[in-house]
Write a protein that holds these residues in place. Structure first.
Motif, mmCIF file in Angstrom:
data_model
loop_
_atom_site.group_PDB
_atom_site.id
_atom_site.type_symbol
_atom_site.label_atom_id
_atom_site.label_comp_id
_atom_site.label_asym_id
_atom_site.label_seq_id
_atom_site.Cartn_x
_atom_site.Cartn_y
_atom_site.Cartn_z
ATOM 1 N N TYR A 1 71.122 -1.232 80.909
ATOM 2 C CA TYR A 1 71.130 0.185 81.313
ATOM 3 C C TYR A 1 70.384 1.034 80.281
ATOM 4 O O TYR A 1 69.570 1.899 80.630
ATOM 5 C CB TYR A 1 72.579 0.655 81.462
ATOM 6 C CG TYR A 1 72.766 2.134 81.726
ATOM 7 C CD1 TYR A 1 72.669 2.657 83.005
ATOM 8 C CD2 TYR A 1 73.070 3.018 80.683
ATOM 9 C CE1 TYR A 1 72.849 4.013 83.258
ATOM 10 C CE2 TYR A 1 73.253 4.379 80.914
ATOM 11 C CZ TYR A 1 73.144 4.871 82.202
ATOM 12 O OH TYR A 1 73.333 6.208 82.439
ATOM 13 N N MET B 1 66.662 0.439 80.564
ATOM 14 C CA MET B 1 66.092 1.045 81.772
ATOM 15 C C MET B 1 65.984 2.568 81.670
ATOM 16 O O MET B 1 65.076 3.171 82.249
ATOM 17 C CB MET B 1 66.925 0.668 83.001
ATOM 18 C CG MET B 1 66.792 -0.794 83.400
ATOM 19 S SD MET B 1 67.860 -1.228 84.794
ATOM 20 C CE MET B 1 66.833 -0.710 86.180
ATOM 21 N N THR B 2 66.946 3.182 80.946
ATOM 22 C CA THR B 2 66.936 4.643 80.816
ATOM 23 C C THR B 2 66.376 5.069 79.444
ATOM 24 O O THR B 2 66.314 6.250 79.128
ATOM 25 C CB THR B 2 68.362 5.214 80.990
ATOM 26 O OG1 THR B 2 69.225 4.606 80.028
ATOM 27 C CG2 THR B 2 68.904 4.932 82.388
ATOM 28 N N TRP B 3 65.979 4.065 78.664
ATOM 29 C CA TRP B 3 65.413 4.264 77.330
ATOM 30 C C TRP B 3 66.212 5.230 76.454
ATOM 31 O O TRP B 3 65.731 6.262 76.000
ATOM 32 C CB TRP B 3 63.940 4.702 77.417
ATOM 33 C CG TRP B 3 63.215 4.302 76.181
ATOM 34 C CD1 TRP B 3 62.666 5.131 75.239
ATOM 35 C CD2 TRP B 3 62.994 2.969 75.703
ATOM 36 N NE1 TRP B 3 62.134 4.387 74.219
ATOM 37 C CE2 TRP B 3 62.321 3.066 74.464
ATOM 38 C CE3 TRP B 3 63.326 1.685 76.182
ATOM 39 C CZ2 TRP B 3 61.953 1.938 73.718
ATOM 40 C CZ3 TRP B 3 62.967 0.572 75.451
ATOM 41 C CH2 TRP B 3 62.281 0.708 74.235
ATOM 42 N N GLN B 4 67.491 4.863 76.245
ATOM 43 C CA GLN B 4 68.346 5.622 75.328
ATOM 44 C C GLN B 4 68.627 4.729 74.132
ATOM 45 O O GLN B 4 69.439 3.798 74.218
ATOM 46 C CB GLN B 4 69.652 6.007 76.036
ATOM 47 C CG GLN B 4 69.434 6.965 77.206
ATOM 48 C CD GLN B 4 70.709 7.255 77.953
ATOM 49 O OE1 GLN B 4 71.500 8.079 77.561
ATOM 50 N NE2 GLN B 4 70.923 6.540 79.045
ATOM 51 N N GLU C 1 69.347 1.897 87.824
ATOM 52 C CA GLU C 1 69.966 1.969 86.492
ATOM 53 C C GLU C 1 71.387 2.548 86.559
ATOM 54 O O GLU C 1 72.247 2.179 85.769
ATOM 55 C CB GLU C 1 69.106 2.759 85.497
ATOM 56 C CG GLU C 1 68.876 4.217 85.842
ATOM 57 C CD GLU C 1 67.585 4.435 86.623
ATOM 58 O OE1 GLU C 1 67.129 3.522 87.334
ATOM 59 O OE2 GLU C 1 67.031 5.551 86.511
ATOM 60 N N GLU C 2 71.630 3.419 87.539
ATOM 61 C CA GLU C 2 72.978 3.983 87.687
ATOM 62 C C GLU C 2 73.954 2.951 88.258
ATOM 63 O O GLU C 2 75.130 2.952 87.911
ATOM 64 C CB GLU C 2 72.948 5.247 88.563
ATOM 65 C CG GLU C 2 72.400 6.498 87.859
ATOM 66 C CD GLU C 2 73.122 6.829 86.560
ATOM 67 O OE1 GLU C 2 74.359 6.885 86.558
ATOM 68 O OE2 GLU C 2 72.441 7.018 85.537
ATOM 69 N N GLY D 1 74.668 0.747 85.326
ATOM 70 C CA GLY D 1 75.566 1.499 84.443
ATOM 71 C C GLY D 1 76.992 1.517 84.985
ATOM 72 O O GLY D 1 77.958 1.389 84.221
ATOM 73 N N THR E 1 75.667 15.018 78.016
ATOM 74 C CA THR E 1 74.448 14.600 78.728
ATOM 75 C C THR E 1 74.719 14.416 80.224
ATOM 76 O O THR E 1 73.834 14.028 80.977
ATOM 77 C CB THR E 1 73.897 13.279 78.140
ATOM 78 O OG1 THR E 1 74.919 12.267 78.209
ATOM 79 C CG2 THR E 1 73.479 13.453 76.687
ATOM 80 N N GLN F 1 76.474 12.160 82.068
ATOM 81 C CA GLN F 1 76.267 10.841 82.665
ATOM 82 C C GLN F 1 77.635 10.331 83.092
ATOM 83 O O GLN F 1 78.424 9.894 82.257
ATOM 84 C CB GLN F 1 75.633 9.893 81.644
ATOM 85 C CG GLN F 1 74.227 10.337 81.230
ATOM 86 C CD GLN F 1 73.639 9.445 80.165
ATOM 87 O OE1 GLN F 1 73.131 8.372 80.444
ATOM 88 N NE2 GLN F 1 73.707 9.887 78.919
#
Lengths: 97, 97
Positions: A53, A56-59, B4-5, B8, B57, B59
Motif C-alpha cells: 500500500y 502504491m501510494t508512495w508514502q 491501493e485502497e 490498504g 491525512t 485516510q
C-alpha cells in the motif's frame, strides 16, 4: 516537512522499533509460550500488504515502517513456529524434559 | 475504490484483527511472561500517533485500523503491567507460591 509527515515519521519509528525488544526477548529467552501464533501469521501478512500500500501510494513513512516490521515480525513468527514444531516432536522423543 | 485502497483495507483488517487472538490469549491464560513490556509501551504510543496521522491525512483505512488496534494493544499492555505489578508484590507476601 508537513506536520502530518512528522507525526507519521514518529509513529513509524515507534511502531517499528516496538517489535525490536520483542524479537530480542524471544531470541534471547526462546520463550514464545504467551505469544499468539495466529497473531503473528495475520500480522506478518498484514504488514506485507501495508508495505505494498505504501509503495502504491508512495508514502515513505509507511514503506520504511512496514519494511522493517516485516523482518522483525517474521523473526518472532519463525521462533514461535520453531517452538511449536519442537514441542510437537517432544512426545515422540526418548523421555527428554 | 482504487486498488491501493482495497489493499490498504485488507492490510488494515489483517494487522488490526491480528491483535485480537493475542488479546484473547492473554485474557484467557493470564500468561504474559514471553510478552515484551517495552514492545507494548512503544507500540501503543505508536498506533496512537498513526491514528492521528490518519485523521490529519484523512485516510480511513489508517484511522479505523489504528483505532481498533489501540484498544487491543492497550488491553495486552494492561495485562502485562498487571502481571508485573502482581509479580513485584509476591516477594513481600507471606510465603505464597
Amino acid at each position: 516537512m508537513p506536520t502530518e509527515e512528522v507525526i507519521g515519521a514518529i509513529a513509524a519509528v515507534l511502531t517499528t522499533s516496538s517489535f525490536l525488544p520483542q524479537a530480542i526477548k524471544v531470541l534471547r529467552t526462546r520463550d514464545t509460550e504467551a505469544i499468539s501464533l495466529t497473531m503473528y501469521v495475520l500480522f506478518t501478512a498484514g504488514v506485507t500488504l501495508w508495505g505494498i500500500y505504501g509503495l502504491m501510494t508512495w508514502q515513505w513513512s509507511i514503506i520504511i515502517a512496514n519494511g522493517v516490521t516485516i523482518v522483525l515480525a517474521a523473526t518472532i513468527l519463525t521462533m514461535k513456529v520453531a517452538a511449536k514444531l519442537a514441542a510437537g516432536r517432544k512426545p515422540r522423543g526418548a523421555g527428554g524434559n
